[in-house]
Design an enzyme around this catalytic site. Sequence first.
Site, short mmCIF file in Angstrom:
data_model
loop_
_atom_site.label_atom_id
_atom_site.label_comp_id
_atom_site.label_asym_id
_atom_site.label_seq_id
_atom_site.Cartn_x
_atom_site.Cartn_y
_atom_site.Cartn_z
CG HIS A 165 -1.97 1.13 1.02
ND1 HIS A 165 -3.02 1.09 0.13
CD2 HIS A 165 -2.04 2.36 1.59
CE1 HIS A 165 -3.70 2.22 0.18
NE2 HIS A 165 -3.12 3.00 1.06
CE1 TYR A 199 -1.82 7.99 -0.55
CE2 TYR A 199 -1.74 5.68 0.09
CZ TYR A 199 -2.47 6.84 -0.14
OH TYR A 199 -3.83 6.84 0.03
CG HIS A 245 -8.86 1.59 -7.43
ND1 HIS A 245 -9.22 2.89 -7.11
CD2 HIS A 245 -7.84 1.28 -6.58
CE1 HIS A 245 -8.44 3.34 -6.15
NE2 HIS A 245 -7.60 2.38 -5.81
CG PHE A 246 -3.52 -1.09 -9.97
CD1 PHE A 246 -3.06 -0.71 -8.73
CD2 PHE A 246 -2.63 -1.67 -10.87
CE1 PHE A 246 -1.73 -0.88 -8.39
CE2 PHE A 246 -1.30 -1.85 -10.53
CZ PHE A 246 -0.85 -1.45 -9.29
CG HIS A 247 -5.36 -0.04 -15.43
ND1 HIS A 247 -5.48 -1.26 -14.82
CD2 HIS A 247 -4.42 -0.20 -16.41
CE1 HIS A 247 -4.67 -2.14 -15.41
NE2 HIS A 247 -4.02 -1.52 -16.37
NE ARG A 296 -6.73 -8.07 -8.80
CZ ARG A 296 -6.00 -7.35 -7.95
NH1 ARG A 296 -6.28 -7.37 -6.66
NH2 ARG A 296 -4.98 -6.63 -8.38
NE ARG A 297 -3.71 -10.99 -8.78
CZ ARG A 297 -4.28 -10.77 -7.62
NH1 ARG A 297 -5.37 -11.44 -7.28
NH2 ARG A 297 -3.77 -9.91 -6.76
#
Length: 546
Positions: free
Chosen positions: A220, A224, A371-373, A436-437
Amino acid sequence: MNTMVNKQDSRLAMAHIYVAIIALALGGLAGLLQVLVRTGKFELPSPITYYQVLTVHGVLLGLVLTTFFIIGFQFAALSRTLGALSQNVLRSGWIAFWLMTIGTTITAICILLNGASVLYTFYAPLQAHPAFYIGLALVVIGSWVSGFAMFASYRSWKKEHPKQVSPLLAFMVIVNMILWLVATLGVAATVVLQLIPWSLGMVDTINVLVSRTLFWYFGHPLVYFWLLPAYMVWYVIIPKIIGGKIFSDSLARMSFILFLLFSIPVGFHHQLTEPGIAASWKYLQVVLTFLVIVPSLMTAFSLFATFELYGRSKGATGLFGWFKKLPWNDARFVVPFIGMIAFIPAGAGGMVNASHQLNQVVHNTIWVTGHFHLTLATSVVLTFFGILYWLVPHLTGRVLTKAMNKLAITQALVWAFGMAIMSGSMHSVGLLGAPRRSAFSTYGNAPQALEWIPYQYAQAVGGTILFVGIILILIIFTNLAFFAPKGTTEFPVGETDNQSEPTPLFFENWKVWLTIAVALILFAYTIPFVDMIHHAPPGSKGFKLW
C-alpha cells in the site's frame, strides 16, 4: 537554488528515465496482448502464456517504470534545489542505478523464460525461479543506495544552511524516500528471508499469511511512493508553469508528513477477506487508511486555491471565471491536470476498496484492476508524462516545440479516452463479479460469463487506444531526447505566495515524525504478527516460517 541541473547530474537522471521508457514500451505491449486475449478471439503464440504476459505487464509498469522514473526525477529535483550533487552522491547514484538495472535484467530474463509467471505481487504459494527473487532484491537494494545518497545530499545542505527551511521540493523528495525505505523493509524481509530460501529448496514450506502480510505492509505505501512525485508536481511545479504562486508551503509539508504517517500501517485493508487476522486489527487499519483522505483533501484545496488566485490575478470574476484563465494550450499543465481530474473517481474507488463492507462486493474482481488503472496508470502516469515535456529537454539541452506540444496534448486526450473505456468497463464488469487476473478462457462454463463478453471487447478497444497513446509518447520522448532543436528549457520550481505565513522548522524535526511513524507501525502490526507466528500451521514453525 540552482536554475539548471548540471551535465553530470543530468546524465544520471536521464539514465534512469531511459530504463523507465523501455519498461513503458515493453510493459505496454504486454498490456495490449492481455486485453486481446481476454476477448477470447486471440491466442498467444506458443510458448508464451497469459500469466507470463500478465507478469511482464505488472512488473515492468508497476515496479520498474515507476521506481526508475521516480528516482531519476528526484535526483534531478535535488540537483535543481539543493545544488549540484557531490561526487560521492553521484558515485552512489550510479552504483544504485547499475544494481537496479542488473536486478531488473535478471528478473526480466527469468520472466521471459517462463520461470516466474507469478504476477507482480508474486504471492506464495506461487513459486518463481530463485533468480527472479534475487533480481528483485537487487532492485530494492539499489533503490536503498539511491535513497541514502539523497539523504546525504540533503544533510550536506542542512549543514551549510543551519536553521533554514529546506526548499519545498527537496523536502518532499526526502519524505518520499523515507516512505520508500521504511515500506520496502517488508518486501525485502519476505523475499530474502522467506522466498529465496524456499525457492532454493533450503526449506519445504513457508508461512503464506506472513508472506502476504509483509508484502502488503509494502504494497500500500508503494501506491503513495508512486503518487507523491505527482503531488510534488501538482504542489510545486504546476504553480510555476501557470505563472502563479504556491498557496501554502506549510500546508504542503504537513500533507506530506501525514502521508508518511498514515500510508504505511494500513496493509490489512488489502487482506480484509483473509483468515488469521483478527477483525479488530483489520478495523484499526481501515480507520488509518481513511485518515489518508485528509492530506488528499488538503492537496485538492491547495491546488484549486492556487488556480483561483492565479485566475483572479488575471482579472477573472465569478465563481469559476478563473478556470478560463488557465493555460489550456500548454501540455506541461494540461497533461498533469487531466491526471488530477482522474484522481477524483480514483480516490472514490479507493474508499470503496478500503471499506470492509463494500470491499466484499469488489474483492478480487476486475473492479480492483480498473481502480489501479485510474490511480497509477492515469493520475500518476499522465503526471509523469507531463514531467517528461520539460524535464527531458532541460536535461538534454533541447526545447519542446509547438508541434510536440500539440502532439503531447493529443496524446493525453487519447490516453484519457482509452482509459475511460478500459477502466470504465473493468469497474462495470467487476460489479458483475468478473474475476481479476484471469484470462477469458479460464472462466469455463460460468453462467454469468456471457454477460461479461461485451465488457471484454470494450477493454480490448480501450487497451488498443492506450497502446496508440504509448506509441505517441515514445515519439515525443525520442524527439525531446535526440532530435528537438537545441536550446534552454526551464526546470520550473514555484515560489510561495507572499501572504503565506513563514514555514516553521518543526516540519523538519525528523526524530519526531519517524518516532510517530514507527510507533504507528508497531501498534498496528506487532500483536497480529505475533499471532500469525504463534498460530502458524504445522510445517511452518521455526526456521521454516522464513
